[in-house]
Design a protein around this motif. Structure first.
Motif, PDB file in Angstrom:
ATOM      1  N   PRO A  56       0.791  -1.228   0.000  1.00 40.56           N
ATOM      2  CA  PRO A  56       0.000   0.000   0.000  1.00 40.56           C
ATOM      3  C   PRO A  56       0.827   1.283   0.000  1.00 40.56           C
ATOM      4  CG  PRO A  56      -0.954  -1.590   1.517  1.00 40.56           C
ATOM      5  CD  PRO A  56       0.386  -2.127   1.097  1.00 40.56           C
ATOM      6  N   ASN A  57       2.124   1.172   0.279  1.00 43.51           N
ATOM      7  CA  ASN A  57       2.981   2.360   0.236  1.00 43.51           C
ATOM      8  C   ASN A  57       3.415   2.733  -1.180  1.00 43.51           C
ATOM      9  OD1 ASN A  57       2.925   2.310   3.019  1.00 43.51           O
ATOM     10  ND2 ASN A  57       4.989   1.497   3.277  1.00 43.51           N
ATOM     11  N   HIS A  58       3.128   1.869  -2.164  1.00 44.33           N
ATOM     12  CA  HIS A  58       3.688   2.032  -3.504  1.00 44.33           C
ATOM     13  C   HIS A  58       2.619   1.800  -4.567  1.00 44.33           C
ATOM     14  CE1 HIS A  58       7.592   1.489  -1.442  1.00 44.33           C
ATOM     15  NE2 HIS A  58       7.011   0.467  -0.843  1.00 44.33           N
ATOM     16  N   SER A  59       2.895   2.286  -5.763  1.00 44.86           N
ATOM     17  CA  SER A  59       2.038   1.930  -6.888  1.00 44.86           C
ATOM     18  C   SER A  59       2.464   0.559  -7.409  1.00 44.86           C
ATOM     19  CB  SER A  59       2.139   2.961  -8.010  1.00 44.86           C
ATOM     20  OG  SER A  59       3.280   2.726  -8.807  1.00 44.86           O
ATOM     21  N   PRO A  60       1.530  -0.306  -7.780  1.00 47.10           N
ATOM     22  CA  PRO A  60       1.886  -1.629  -8.304  1.00 47.10           C
ATOM     23  C   PRO A  60       2.841  -1.563  -9.487  1.00 47.10           C
ATOM     24  CG  PRO A  60      -0.450  -1.551  -7.779  1.00 47.10           C
ATOM     25  CD  PRO A  60       0.065  -0.148  -7.625  1.00 47.10           C
ATOM     26  N   LEU A  61       2.664  -0.585 -10.361  1.00 45.92           N
ATOM     27  CA  LEU A  61       3.543  -0.471 -11.522  1.00 45.92           C
ATOM     28  C   LEU A  61       4.977  -0.214 -11.095  1.00 45.92           C
ATOM     29  CD1 LEU A  61       4.055  -0.325 -14.557  1.00 45.92           C
ATOM     30  CD2 LEU A  61       3.436   2.109 -14.465  1.00 45.92           C
ATOM     31  N   GLN A  62       5.184   0.680 -10.131  1.00 49.75           N
ATOM     32  CA  GLN A  62       6.546   0.984  -9.687  1.00 49.75           C
ATOM     33  C   GLN A  62       7.200  -0.232  -9.031  1.00 49.75           C
ATOM     34  OE1 GLN A  62       5.455   4.478  -7.336  1.00 49.75           O
ATOM     35  NE2 GLN A  62       6.700   5.758  -8.686  1.00 49.75           N
ATOM     36  N   ILE A 110      15.572 -13.426  -7.445  1.00 46.05           N
ATOM     37  CA  ILE A 110      14.834 -12.362  -6.767  1.00 46.05           C
ATOM     38  C   ILE A 110      13.451 -12.849  -6.317  1.00 46.05           C
ATOM     39  CG2 ILE A 110      13.890 -10.031  -6.970  1.00 46.05           C
ATOM     40  CD1 ILE A 110      16.963 -10.164  -6.990  1.00 46.05           C
ATOM     41  N   ASP A 111      13.094 -12.546  -5.058  1.00 49.01           N
ATOM     42  CA  ASP A 111      11.759 -12.818  -4.512  1.00 49.01           C
ATOM     43  C   ASP A 111      11.075 -11.499  -4.182  1.00 49.01           C
ATOM     44  OD1 ASP A 111      12.200 -15.615  -4.479  1.00 49.01           O
ATOM     45  OD2 ASP A 111      13.137 -15.492  -2.493  1.00 49.01           O
ATOM     46  N   LEU A 112       9.757 -11.481  -4.349  1.00 44.63           N
ATOM     47  CA  LEU A 112       8.963 -10.312  -3.972  1.00 44.63           C
ATOM     48  C   LEU A 112       7.933 -10.722  -2.919  1.00 44.63           C
ATOM     49  CD1 LEU A 112       7.836  -7.455  -4.144  1.00 44.63           C
ATOM     50  CD2 LEU A 112       6.657  -8.093  -6.277  1.00 44.63           C
ATOM     51  N   GLY A 113       8.279 -10.489  -1.662  1.00 41.80           N
ATOM     52  CA  GLY A 113       7.327 -10.691  -0.581  1.00 41.80           C
ATOM     53  C   GLY A 113       6.581  -9.396  -0.329  1.00 41.80           C
ATOM     54  N   VAL A 114       5.243  -9.467  -0.209  1.00 36.38           N
ATOM     55  CA  VAL A 114       4.450  -8.246  -0.035  1.00 36.38           C
ATOM     56  C   VAL A 114       3.596  -8.355   1.233  1.00 36.38           C
ATOM     57  CG1 VAL A 114       4.370  -7.701  -2.487  1.00 36.38           C
ATOM     58  CG2 VAL A 114       2.564  -9.103  -1.491  1.00 36.38           C
ATOM     59  N   GLU A 130      -7.473  -1.066   1.274  1.00 36.37           N
ATOM     60  CA  GLU A 130      -8.640  -1.778   0.744  1.00 36.37           C
ATOM     61  C   GLU A 130      -8.367  -2.397  -0.618  1.00 36.37           C
ATOM     62  OE1 GLU A 130     -11.651   1.190   0.759  1.00 36.37           O
ATOM     63  OE2 GLU A 130     -12.122   0.965   2.895  1.00 36.37           O
ATOM     64  N   GLN A 131      -7.502  -1.780  -1.395  1.00 33.10           N
ATOM     65  CA  GLN A 131      -7.184  -2.269  -2.729  1.00 33.10           C
ATOM     66  C   GLN A 131      -6.015  -3.259  -2.744  1.00 33.10           C
ATOM     67  OE1 GLN A 131      -8.804  -1.685  -5.701  1.00 33.10           O
ATOM     68  NE2 GLN A 131     -10.339  -0.877  -4.292  1.00 33.10           N
ATOM     69  N   TYR A 132      -5.535  -3.624  -1.564  1.00 33.10           N
ATOM     70  CA  TYR A 132      -4.354  -4.488  -1.458  1.00 33.10           C
ATOM     71  C   TYR A 132      -4.453  -5.763  -2.296  1.00 33.10           C
ATOM     72  CZ  TYR A 132      -0.953  -7.577   0.907  1.00 33.10           C
ATOM     73  OH  TYR A 132       0.049  -8.463   1.200  1.00 33.10           O
ATOM     74  N   PRO A 133      -5.533  -6.563  -2.209  1.00 35.91           N
ATOM     75  CA  PRO A 133      -5.592  -7.776  -3.038  1.00 35.91           C
ATOM     76  C   PRO A 133      -5.536  -7.478  -4.537  1.00 35.91           C
ATOM     77  CG  PRO A 133      -7.231  -7.860  -1.292  1.00 35.91           C
ATOM     78  CD  PRO A 133      -6.697  -6.459  -1.313  1.00 35.91           C
ATOM     79  N   ASN A 134      -6.244  -6.434  -4.962  1.00 42.68           N
ATOM     80  CA  ASN A 134      -6.227  -6.071  -6.383  1.00 42.68           C
ATOM     81  C   ASN A 134      -4.843  -5.607  -6.822  1.00 42.68           C
ATOM     82  OD1 ASN A 134      -8.974  -6.633  -6.651  1.00 42.68           O
ATOM     83  ND2 ASN A 134      -9.564  -4.548  -6.075  1.00 42.68           N
ATOM     84  N   HIS A 135      -4.142  -4.933  -5.926  1.00 46.94           N
ATOM     85  CA  HIS A 135      -2.800  -4.455  -6.264  1.00 46.94           C
ATOM     86  C   HIS A 135      -1.814  -5.611  -6.404  1.00 46.94           C
ATOM     87  CE1 HIS A 135      -3.621  -0.116  -4.648  1.00 46.94           C
ATOM     88  NE2 HIS A 135      -4.196  -0.347  -5.816  1.00 46.94           N
ATOM     89  N   ILE A 136      -1.991  -6.656  -5.593  1.00 51.51           N
ATOM     90  CA  ILE A 136      -1.139  -7.844  -5.744  1.00 51.51           C
ATOM     91  C   ILE A 136      -1.362  -8.471  -7.121  1.00 51.51           C
ATOM     92  CG2 ILE A 136      -0.692 -10.191  -4.916  1.00 51.51           C
ATOM     93  CD1 ILE A 136      -1.503  -9.210  -2.118  1.00 51.51           C
ATOM     94  N   ILE A 137      -2.609  -8.626  -7.493  1.00 53.36           N
ATOM     95  CA  ILE A 137      -2.933  -9.192  -8.802  1.00 53.36           C
ATOM     96  C   ILE A 137      -2.370  -8.327  -9.919  1.00 53.36           C
ATOM     97  CG2 ILE A 137      -4.841  -9.744 -10.364  1.00 53.36           C
ATOM     98  CD1 ILE A 137      -6.474 -10.460  -7.829  1.00 53.36           C
ATOM     99  N   GLU A 138      -2.450  -7.021  -9.733  1.00 52.78           N
ATOM    100  CA  GLU A 138      -1.914  -6.096 -10.740  1.00 52.78           C
ATOM    101  C   GLU A 138      -0.407  -6.261 -10.889  1.00 52.78           C
ATOM    102  OE1 GLU A 138      -1.935  -1.262 -11.672  1.00 52.78           O
ATOM    103  OE2 GLU A 138      -3.132  -2.074 -10.019  1.00 52.78           O
ATOM    104  N   ALA A 182      -3.675 -15.184   5.600  1.00 53.65           N
ATOM    105  CA  ALA A 182      -3.718 -16.621   5.306  1.00 53.65           C
ATOM    106  C   ALA A 182      -4.759 -16.922   4.234  1.00 53.65           C
ATOM    107  CB  ALA A 182      -4.036 -17.397   6.585  1.00 53.65           C
ATOM    108  N   ARG A 183      -5.939 -16.327   4.378  1.00 53.34           N
ATOM    109  CA  ARG A 183      -7.013 -16.556   3.398  1.00 53.34           C
ATOM    110  C   ARG A 183      -6.632 -15.984   2.036  1.00 53.34           C
ATOM    111  NH1 ARG A 183     -11.215 -16.477   7.737  1.00 53.34           N
ATOM    112  NH2 ARG A 183     -11.955 -18.627   7.670  1.00 53.34           N
ATOM    113  N   LEU A 184      -5.995 -14.832   2.032  1.00 52.58           N
ATOM    114  CA  LEU A 184      -5.613 -14.202   0.771  1.00 52.58           C
ATOM    115  C   LEU A 184      -4.572 -15.044   0.042  1.00 52.58           C
ATOM    116  CD1 LEU A 184      -5.825 -11.797  -1.148  1.00 52.58           C
ATOM    117  CD2 LEU A 184      -4.080 -10.630   0.229  1.00 52.58           C
ATOM    118  N   ALA A 185      -3.567 -15.518   0.771  1.00 52.84           N
ATOM    119  CA  ALA A 185      -2.537 -16.364   0.150  1.00 52.84           C
ATOM    120  C   ALA A 185      -3.150 -17.644  -0.395  1.00 52.84           C
ATOM    121  CB  ALA A 185      -1.453 -16.693   1.169  1.00 52.84           C
TER     122      ALA A 185
END
Length: 329
Positions: free
Chosen positions: A84-90, A106-110, A133-141, A177-180
């Protein structure tokens, strides 16, 4: 490196030691990851924190690149990027760049926590609530940016497209846990400082896991704190640096990593001591036999696929000796 046939990895905050500066913290982290690679650890992650005078890993992707450049084989990643601190594109561009420079390393843990206080969080992002609130959508993005080329996507991450950087969900709650499980991604649980929901979260993750193009079965990596010395008494003494750091978290004070002390009761109140002891539920401190037994029990209890280790010593040489003791035959 394996223990009880389970891969071991390391989480580092690039701590600034009292009497030292940020430059020294970076040099300490380079020495640390080189030691980890030599010992055969699976991966080495650094965590995003802000407005913390004792933590040097705020520009996490920059530090990951520095550490990857200083090593050859060990996987390097974020534990994690607070999305949530960053834009998904960046984020996708940064990690796509890293993955292009250091392929298959390289690993990306969020995570969704701010990694700081609310005032600093507000300085990092302009709409706090909407970002979370947009966290799940941002992961998908992010995953779409890092996936195969899609002509339907008008915005693309360059570099990033086709790098398929592995994405991990980090968390300490039922929500993570549910999101993962829903996204079919590997899951790392922060039991090293937030142990309360460990068993419930790992059960939900495994029970609700949905196979995906990223992962065909659950992959669970909980975290523990480990401090080993030649004797139990010496380990307890050296661990007071960690206790002081944990106390500063409880009292919301930003401090550097301090040298060990003879008596913590002269430093903390009974209330802070109790809170730190709860936080340290999965902190294994003692001699080699004691810690090895506790770690084995933890692995058996959680059926962990991998274990992430944090280890806070004021003197890096004590930390190296701790791992040598833990892993020697």
């Amino acid at each position: 490196m394996k223990f009880n046939n389970i891969p071991l990895s390391i989480l580092d905050l690039s701590m600034v030691r009292e009497g030292h500066d940020f430059k020294q913290a970076f040099e300490d982290s380079v020495d640390y990851i080189r030691f980890a690679e030599k010992m055969g650890f699976n991966r080495f992650w650094v965590a995003e924190h802000h407005n913390a005078s004792g933590i040097a890993s705020s520009a996490t992707a920059v530090l990951i690149g520095h550490l990857a450049e200083k090593t050859e084989k060990i996987r390097v990643g974020s534990g994690g990027i607070m999305l949530p601190n960053h834009s998904p594109l960046q984020v996708a561009e940064a990690f796509g760049t890293l993955a292009t420079m250091y392929p298959d390393r390289i690993d990306l843990g969020v995570g969704r926590a701010p990694g700081t206080d609310q005032l600093t969080a507000a300085a990092l992002r302009r709409n706090l609530q909407q970002s979370v609130e947009q966290y799940p959508n941002h992961i998908i993005e992010v995953m779409r940016y890092l996936g195969e080329y899609d002509p339907e996507m008008k915005v693309k991450a360059y570099p990033g497209v086709g790098t398929h950087v592995p994405v991990w969900i980090l968390g300490s709650s039922i929500y993570s846990a549910r999101l993962a499980a829903y996204l079919g991604l590997p899951y790392s649980f922060a039991s090293h400082f937030a142990p309360t929901y460990l068993e419930q979260a790992m059960e939900i993750y495994r029970d609700e896991f949905q196979a995906s193009v990223y992962l065909d079965k659950p992959y669970f990596m909980p975290a523990v704190n480990i401090l080993v010395a030649e004797t139990s008494e010496k380990a307890a003494y050296l661990s007071t640096s960690f206790s002081q750091m944990a106390a500063s978290i409880v009292t919301q004070q930003s401090t550097k990593l301090r040298p060990p002390v003879e008596d913590m009761d002269k430093i903390w109140s009974p209330e802070v001591k109790q809170a730190v002891n709860r936080m340290r539920t999965y902190s294994f401190v003692g001699n080699k036999e004691e810690v090895r037994q506790e770690l084995k029990h933890f692995i058996d209890r959680t059926s962990a696929d991998e274990v992430m280790i944090t280890s806070y010593f004021y003197d890096p040489k004590d930390r190296e000796r701790s791992f040598e003791l833990l892993l020697e035959d």
